[in-house]
Design a protein around this motif. Structure first.
Motif, PDB file in Angstrom:
ATOM      1  N   LEU A 145       0.633  -1.230  -0.095  1.00 23.49           N
ATOM      2  CA  LEU A 145       0.005   0.028  -0.057  1.00 23.49           C
ATOM      3  C   LEU A 145       0.774   1.016  -0.159  1.00 23.49           C
ATOM      4  O   LEU A 145       0.431   2.409  -0.631  1.00 23.49           O
ATOM      5  CB  LEU A 145      -0.872  -0.016   1.265  1.00 23.49           C
ATOM      6  CG  LEU A 145      -1.982  -0.954   1.462  1.00 23.49           C
ATOM      7  CD1 LEU A 145      -3.198  -1.024   2.625  1.00 23.49           C
ATOM      8  CD2 LEU A 145      -2.939  -1.103   0.022  1.00 23.49           C
ATOM      9  N   ILE A 146       2.210   1.231   0.530  1.00 22.36           N
ATOM     10  CA  ILE A 146       2.802   2.581   0.884  1.00 22.36           C
ATOM     11  C   ILE A 146       4.242   2.462   0.112  1.00 22.36           C
ATOM     12  O   ILE A 146       4.771   3.201  -0.470  1.00 22.36           O
ATOM     13  CB  ILE A 146       2.617   3.196   2.152  1.00 22.36           C
ATOM     14  CG1 ILE A 146       1.090   3.318   2.735  1.00 22.36           C
ATOM     15  CG2 ILE A 146       3.646   4.152   2.369  1.00 22.36           C
ATOM     16  CD1 ILE A 146       1.015   3.909   4.043  1.00 22.36           C
ATOM     17  N   ILE A 147       4.927   1.544   0.871  1.00 22.75           N
ATOM     18  CA  ILE A 147       6.387   1.730   0.702  1.00 22.75           C
ATOM     19  C   ILE A 147       6.920   1.251  -0.792  1.00 22.75           C
ATOM     20  O   ILE A 147       7.340   2.192  -1.210  1.00 22.75           O
ATOM     21  CB  ILE A 147       6.952   0.560   1.736  1.00 22.75           C
ATOM     22  CG1 ILE A 147       7.001   0.574   3.350  1.00 22.75           C
ATOM     23  CG2 ILE A 147       8.381   0.379   1.256  1.00 22.75           C
ATOM     24  CD1 ILE A 147       7.674  -0.293   4.217  1.00 22.75           C
ATOM     25  N   THR A 195       9.121   3.480  -5.556  1.00 26.47           N
ATOM     26  CA  THR A 195       9.085   3.318  -6.935  1.00 26.47           C
ATOM     27  C   THR A 195       8.945   4.751  -7.725  1.00 26.47           C
ATOM     28  O   THR A 195       9.562   5.107  -8.564  1.00 26.47           O
ATOM     29  CB  THR A 195       8.149   2.534  -7.339  1.00 26.47           C
ATOM     30  OG1 THR A 195       8.330   0.906  -7.013  1.00 26.47           O
ATOM     31  CG2 THR A 195       8.208   1.997  -9.119  1.00 26.47           C
ATOM     32  N   ALA A 196       8.071   5.588  -7.134  1.00 26.30           N
ATOM     33  CA  ALA A 196       7.705   6.713  -7.519  1.00 26.30           C
ATOM     34  C   ALA A 196       8.967   7.684  -7.091  1.00 26.30           C
ATOM     35  O   ALA A 196       9.288   8.611  -7.952  1.00 26.30           O
ATOM     36  CB  ALA A 196       6.474   7.404  -6.814  1.00 26.30           C
ATOM     37  N   VAL A 197       9.563   7.591  -6.068  1.00 31.07           N
ATOM     38  CA  VAL A 197      10.722   8.339  -5.841  1.00 31.07           C
ATOM     39  C   VAL A 197      11.932   8.203  -6.881  1.00 31.07           C
ATOM     40  O   VAL A 197      12.593   9.041  -7.507  1.00 31.07           O
ATOM     41  CB  VAL A 197      11.370   8.224  -4.523  1.00 31.07           C
ATOM     42  CG1 VAL A 197      12.663   8.739  -4.207  1.00 31.07           C
ATOM     43  CG2 VAL A 197      10.396   8.965  -3.512  1.00 31.07           C
ATOM     44  N   LEU A 216       8.231   5.615   7.183  1.00 29.54           N
ATOM     45  CA  LEU A 216       8.441   4.200   7.089  1.00 29.54           C
ATOM     46  C   LEU A 216       9.653   3.750   6.909  1.00 29.54           C
ATOM     47  O   LEU A 216       9.974   2.281   6.876  1.00 29.54           O
ATOM     48  CB  LEU A 216       7.180   3.715   6.021  1.00 29.54           C
ATOM     49  CG  LEU A 216       5.901   3.780   6.221  1.00 29.54           C
ATOM     50  CD1 LEU A 216       5.122   3.653   5.126  1.00 29.54           C
ATOM     51  CD2 LEU A 216       5.448   2.679   7.488  1.00 29.54           C
ATOM     52  N   SER A 217      10.721   4.527   7.154  1.00 33.28           N
ATOM     53  CA  SER A 217      12.133   4.018   6.848  1.00 33.28           C
ATOM     54  C   SER A 217      12.426   2.977   7.807  1.00 33.28           C
ATOM     55  O   SER A 217      13.219   2.181   7.549  1.00 33.28           O
ATOM     56  CB  SER A 217      13.091   5.303   6.805  1.00 33.28           C
ATOM     57  OG  SER A 217      12.901   5.966   7.883  1.00 33.28           O
ATOM     58  N   PHE A 218      12.037   3.345   9.236  1.00 27.88           N
ATOM     59  CA  PHE A 218      12.294   2.381  10.381  1.00 27.88           C
ATOM     60  C   PHE A 218      11.572   0.845   9.889  1.00 27.88           C
ATOM     61  O   PHE A 218      12.473  -0.068  10.537  1.00 27.88           O
ATOM     62  CB  PHE A 218      11.765   2.957  11.631  1.00 27.88           C
ATOM     63  CG  PHE A 218      10.590   2.331  11.838  1.00 27.88           C
ATOM     64  CD1 PHE A 218      10.142   1.394  12.760  1.00 27.88           C
ATOM     65  CD2 PHE A 218       9.330   3.134  11.220  1.00 27.88           C
ATOM     66  CE1 PHE A 218       8.899   1.031  13.118  1.00 27.88           C
ATOM     67  CE2 PHE A 218       8.086   2.528  11.642  1.00 27.88           C
ATOM     68  CZ  PHE A 218       7.875   1.703  12.433  1.00 27.88           C
ATOM     69  N   ALA A 219      10.628   0.946   9.171  1.00 25.56           N
ATOM     70  CA  ALA A 219       9.949  -0.451   9.003  1.00 25.56           C
ATOM     71  C   ALA A 219      10.851  -1.434   8.395  1.00 25.56           C
ATOM     72  O   ALA A 219      10.803  -2.490   8.633  1.00 25.56           O
ATOM     73  CB  ALA A 219       8.617  -0.128   8.252  1.00 25.56           C
ATOM     74  N   ARG A 220      11.433  -0.936   7.188  1.00 28.56           N
ATOM     75  CA  ARG A 220      12.383  -1.783   6.597  1.00 28.56           C
ATOM     76  C   ARG A 220      13.364  -2.450   7.489  1.00 28.56           C
ATOM     77  O   ARG A 220      13.539  -3.790   7.290  1.00 28.56           O
ATOM     78  CB  ARG A 220      13.155  -0.893   5.308  1.00 28.56           C
ATOM     79  CG  ARG A 220      14.458  -1.673   4.783  1.00 28.56           C
ATOM     80  CD  ARG A 220      15.126  -0.928   3.841  1.00 28.56           C
ATOM     81  NE  ARG A 220      14.238  -0.832   2.499  1.00 28.56           N
ATOM     82  CZ  ARG A 220      14.923  -0.222   1.635  1.00 28.56           C
ATOM     83  NH1 ARG A 220      15.869   0.423   1.440  1.00 28.56           N
ATOM     84  NH2 ARG A 220      14.083  -0.504   0.451  1.00 28.56           N
ATOM     85  N   TRP A 221      13.982  -1.640   8.196  1.00 25.02           N
ATOM     86  CA  TRP A 221      15.220  -2.222   9.386  1.00 25.02           C
ATOM     87  C   TRP A 221      14.310  -3.007  10.204  1.00 25.02           C
ATOM     88  O   TRP A 221      15.111  -4.133  10.582  1.00 25.02           O
ATOM     89  CB  TRP A 221      16.017  -1.237   9.697  1.00 25.02           C
ATOM     90  CG  TRP A 221      16.671  -0.476   8.660  1.00 25.02           C
ATOM     91  CD1 TRP A 221      16.495   0.698   8.268  1.00 25.02           C
ATOM     92  CD2 TRP A 221      17.494  -1.030   7.640  1.00 25.02           C
ATOM     93  NE1 TRP A 221      17.289   1.063   7.155  1.00 25.02           N
ATOM     94  CE2 TRP A 221      18.086  -0.023   7.027  1.00 25.02           C
ATOM     95  CE3 TRP A 221      18.270  -2.427   7.478  1.00 25.02           C
ATOM     96  CZ2 TRP A 221      19.120  -0.169   5.621  1.00 25.02           C
ATOM     97  CZ3 TRP A 221      19.240  -2.497   6.561  1.00 25.02           C
ATOM     98  CH2 TRP A 221      19.610  -1.625   5.693  1.00 25.02           C
ATOM     99  N   LEU A 222      13.429  -2.593  10.700  1.00 27.92           N
ATOM    100  CA  LEU A 222      12.590  -3.533  11.501  1.00 27.92           C
ATOM    101  C   LEU A 222      12.358  -5.113  11.176  1.00 27.92           C
ATOM    102  O   LEU A 222      12.784  -5.884  11.777  1.00 27.92           O
ATOM    103  CB  LEU A 222      11.359  -2.733  12.140  1.00 27.92           C
ATOM    104  CG  LEU A 222      10.348  -3.755  13.055  1.00 27.92           C
ATOM    105  CD1 LEU A 222      11.272  -3.779  14.512  1.00 27.92           C
ATOM    106  CD2 LEU A 222       9.128  -2.966  13.120  1.00 27.92           C
ATOM    107  N   PHE A 223      11.765  -5.047   9.926  1.00 26.61           N
ATOM    108  CA  PHE A 223      11.524  -6.354   9.463  1.00 26.61           C
ATOM    109  C   PHE A 223      12.765  -7.017   9.130  1.00 26.61           C
ATOM    110  O   PHE A 223      12.748  -8.329   9.225  1.00 26.61           O
ATOM    111  CB  PHE A 223      10.372  -6.071   7.992  1.00 26.61           C
ATOM    112  CG  PHE A 223       9.075  -5.779   8.715  1.00 26.61           C
ATOM    113  CD1 PHE A 223       8.285  -6.759   9.520  1.00 26.61           C
ATOM    114  CD2 PHE A 223       8.502  -4.644   8.401  1.00 26.61           C
ATOM    115  CE1 PHE A 223       6.992  -6.467   9.844  1.00 26.61           C
ATOM    116  CE2 PHE A 223       7.149  -4.334   8.986  1.00 26.61           C
ATOM    117  CZ  PHE A 223       6.588  -5.382   9.743  1.00 26.61           C
TER     118      PHE A 223
END
Length: 491
Positions: free
Chosen positions: A132-134, A139-141, A392-399
């Motif tokens: 939904l977001i990441i 991809t857009a960036v 959501l940058s933290f979510a990448r490293w959390l997972f």
């Protein structure tokens, strides 16, 4: 109860659900539907695997703005040290994924490993936020960078109109989606070509830099560790920037089922790619410092352009083209890999079943690819991309930390699991600690944005119970979203 994937079906005679037992009847032999499989073919060779990893790691940053580390370390010597250490730590993480990829031979990357180790809820939350977001925002960036630099040679004397950038970006996104929907082989071949272009671009910087060193241009390396002392927060933030620059080493694990001889090729591709990227990144920064001082590098809007203008004159006009090709390679590799996560999540019953369908002639997960197109377009024209990624940058490293911790957990939970490739236990322990440290750093340095991101991530929990666990959903909802039409195949 978690919903299980339904029986394989075809839609309009064009797609077959990507289940292990999915079958298509033979038209000329009269064979029943149980004789032939429609699956994603093993077309990812060692070279293609290397191109996926290198092609997604190396984006625009190393050419345009590799200054986050220098800014937070305060000296040339310390910045080069951090670039090297981050490369080694990323190699450790990649080796952990190599072990997981050889003992769990399923595509899907983070999602699959979390599912195997910790169950469906955290796995669903991971794929929920990614879909939904990441992924649309990321991809857009990178696509916006492609659009900007592909137009730069045509707008040398003026600002590029924002609408023009977004329109060209939309064309680039659509082209990548069509390519990945049409042919795995052509997508992989183009990825190899784009990876070759990236390495040529890096060599164009490194070789003149080496020549400068041979000539004795070392004044910027004298007292390399002198300068502004790194603050208590500066050094951790430098490591955060460095780890982000190397991120992308995990993408080959998203396509494990399509890798030829994964027990051999996954570890080899990961090791070769990480060595090439680490050496390339460090030497590129060394080359910059042969010509540009630390202060000038921090002030430059495009470091590679500044470097090329001083040493190569008009050849600097080629830099935007190489940057655009680099961005296109990152777009292509990211979409190629992440679409397999959605494909596998659908196959496991965590996303609508249409996303687990495979085109019977092209053998591509077409629905899982094109589902990203409208979401990315919405982000491109309406979304606050950078805020979303910051949230959501933290979510990448959390997972990722959770995945590597899962490797340690599986060592004890399933000790008899075949492990063709096995890393020493201190490697996953060190890397999972690094990831958790980065998450804690995010909370400390930017608690508001990280808290918002954490809240967005937690929306996956009620979504899991609503869409997956709740069995009493209305019939129209189940029929529309979770039961494909049975057309063109006799079950």
């Amino acid at each position: 109860m978690v919903r299980k994937a339904a029986v394989p079906t075809a839609s309009n005679g064009s797609y077959l659900q990507g289940q292990p037992n999915g079958r298509l009847p033979s038209l000329d032999s009269g064979q029943p539907a149980q004789e032939q499989k429609v699956v994603l073919k093993k077309k990812v060779t060692l070279l293609r695997g290397i191109s996926i990893i290198i092609g997604t790691i190396i984006g625009a940053g190393i050419f345009i703005s590799p200054k986050g580390i220098l800014k937070n370390t305060g000296s040339v010597g310390m910045s080069l040290t951090v670039w090297t250490v981050c490369g080694i730590l990323s190699l450790f993480g990649a080796l952990c994924y190599a072990e997981l990829g050889t003992c769990i031979k399923k595509s899907g990357g983070h999602y699959t490993y979390i599912l195997e180790a910790f169950g469906p809820l955290p796995a669903f939350v991971r794929v929920w936020v990614e879909l939904l977001i990441i992924r649309p925002a990321a991809t857009a960036v990178i696509s916006l960078a492609f659009g900007r630099y592909i137009l730069e040679p045509f707008f040398m004397q003026c600002e590029i109109p924002e609408l023009a950038i977004k329109l060209i970006t939309a064309v680039g996104i659509t082209l990548v989606m069509v390519l990945n929907s049409t042919s795995v082989s052509w997508s992989a071949r183009i990825q190899i070509f784009l990876t070759f272009c990236k390495l040529v671009a890096i060599l164009i910087i490194i070789v003149p830099g080496v020549i400068q060193l041979i000539k004795g241009e070392t004044r910027h390396f004298k007292n390399a560790f002198a300068g502004n002392d790194a603050s208590v927060m500066g050094l951790p933030l430098a490591f955060y920037s460095g780890m982000y620059a190397y991120s992308g080493w995990f993408y080959l694990n998203f396509v494990t089922e399509e890798v030829e001889n994964p027990e051999k090729n996954i570890p080899l591709a990961i090791c070769i790619s990480m060595i090439i990227v680490t050496v390339g990144y460090v030497l590129t920064n060394v080359a910059y410092f042969t010509t540009i001082s630390a202060g000038e590098l921090l002030l430059s809007k495009a470091v590679a352009v500044t470097f090329a203008e001083r040493l190569m004159g008009n050849f600097s006009l080629a830099v935007p083209v190489f940057v655009a090709l680099s961005c296109f390679g990152s777009m292509n590799g990211g979409i190629f890999a992440v679409s397999r996560m959605f494909f596998v999540a659908s196959r496991e019953g965590h996303l609508p079943e249409i996303l687990s369908m495979i085109h019977v002639r092209k053998h591509t997960p077409l629905p899982a690819v094109i589902v990203l197109h409208p979401l990315t377009m919405i982000m491109l024209f309406n979304g606050d991309l950078y805020s979303l990624l910051n949230f959501l940058s933290f979510a990448r490293w959390l997972f990722i930390g959770l995945v590597v911790a899962g490797l340690i957990y599986l060592r004890y939970k399933r000790p008899d699991m075949p492990r063709p490739f096995k890393v020493p236990l201190f490697i996953p322990a060190l890397f999972s600690f690094t990831c958790l440290f980065m998450v804690a750093l995010s909370l400390y340095s930017d608690p508001v944005n990280t808290g918002i991101g954490f809240a967005i991530t937690l929306t996956g929990v009620p979504a899991y119970y609503l869409f997956i666990v709740w069995d009493k959903k209305p019939k129209w909802f189940r029929k529309k979203y979770f039961t494909p039409k049975r057309i063109g195949l006799e079950i």
